[in-house]
Scaffold this motif. Structure first.
Motif, mmCIF file in Angstrom:
data_model
loop_
_atom_site.group_PDB
_atom_site.id
_atom_site.type_symbol
_atom_site.label_atom_id
_atom_site.label_comp_id
_atom_site.label_asym_id
_atom_site.label_seq_id
_atom_site.Cartn_x
_atom_site.Cartn_y
_atom_site.Cartn_z
ATOM 1 N N LEU A 19 58.814 0.916 84.733
ATOM 2 C CA LEU A 19 57.715 1.804 84.367
ATOM 3 C C LEU A 19 57.370 2.734 85.520
ATOM 4 N N THR A 75 59.883 5.488 85.584
ATOM 5 C CA THR A 75 59.671 6.442 84.490
ATOM 6 C C THR A 75 58.490 7.355 84.768
ATOM 7 N N LEU A 76 57.404 6.796 85.293
ATOM 8 C CA LEU A 76 56.186 7.580 85.511
ATOM 9 C C LEU A 76 56.235 8.405 86.795
ATOM 10 N N ARG A 121 56.305 12.545 81.301
ATOM 11 C CA ARG A 121 56.682 11.204 81.747
ATOM 12 C C ARG A 121 56.100 10.142 80.823
ATOM 13 N N TYR A 176 58.044 7.414 78.366
ATOM 14 C CA TYR A 176 57.811 5.974 78.359
ATOM 15 C C TYR A 176 57.717 5.449 76.930
ATOM 16 N N LYS A 183 61.014 5.497 75.128
ATOM 17 C CA LYS A 183 61.838 4.361 75.565
ATOM 18 C C LYS A 183 61.357 3.079 74.879
ATOM 19 N N TRP A 184 60.043 2.954 74.736
ATOM 20 C CA TRP A 184 59.488 1.786 74.029
ATOM 21 C C TRP A 184 60.068 1.735 72.622
#
Length: 200
Positions: A72, A75-76, A86, A90, A93-94
């Motif tokens: 995470l 990603t962020l 960003r 996320y 991707k979830w």
């Protein structure tokens, strides 16, 4: 030092081998012998690494969230993107990991929350700590997005992050029931509205 490394490696092998099994069958549905056979570890040695199955479950969740939070953070912090971009990455991707039928890629928080929270207080607390850390990171990213002007929120960032995390947990559970991506598509729409983003 070598013995310590071997101990750590074996312990990690047990945890790594358990992810797919627990993801597919749940925590209660997987026996210790099955986990140890998958890890290639002698059955009698489990309690050398974990005091009980509950302690193993607590360690499994701690290990899972450590890896999840590292991903995470990456990603962020992806360079060249706004905080809004960003954040949306996320959640995409979830959706990609929670959709479909590959149980080994599924989120353990989604898989185990309902199952173990009433059965094990240590595991419930591990889930609580891990999800709180996720929400805190999302809140910081939302606040940064507001500051840079890439998104807008009506509630304060932490409340927004908490609400959106709840939306996505619910979407993951509903997707398991209906076996379509419709709950995730609805969650994407809700997320974009909550972040003040356009619909396209």
């Amino acid at each position: 030092m070598a013995r310590l490394a071997a101990h750590t490696d074996t312990r990690q092998e047990i945890l790594d081998s358990a992810y797919g099994l627990v993801g597919a069958k749940g925590f209660s549905g997987v026996g210790l012998s099955e986990i140890l056979t998958s890890a290639g570890v002698p059955k009698g040695s489990f309690y050398h690494y974990f005091g009980s199955k509950e302690a193993f479950g607590e360690a499994l969740l701690a290990d899972y969230f450590e890896s999840y939070l590292a991903d995470l953070d990456t990603t962020l912090a992806e360079p060249g993107l706004s905080h809004a971009e960003r954040l949306m990455n996320y959640w995409r991707k979830w959706q990609a990991t929670q959709g479909g039928i590959d149980d080994q890629r599924k989120c353990l928080a989604v898989k185990l929350a309902a199952e173990v929270s009433d059965l094990s207080e240590p595991m419930r607390l591990a889930l609580k700590s891990g999800t709180a850390a996720i929400i805190e990171r999302l809140a910081r990213s939302i606040a940064a997005g507001v500051a840079e002007g890439s998104l807008t929120v009506e509630s304060e960032p932490h409340t927004t992050a908490e609400n959106l995390y709840h939306v996505w947990l619910g979407a993951s559970l509903m997707a398991k029931i209906v076996r379509t991506d419709a709950p995730f598509e609805a969650a994407i729409g809700t997320t974009r509205r909550n972040l003040g983003l356009t619909s396209h």
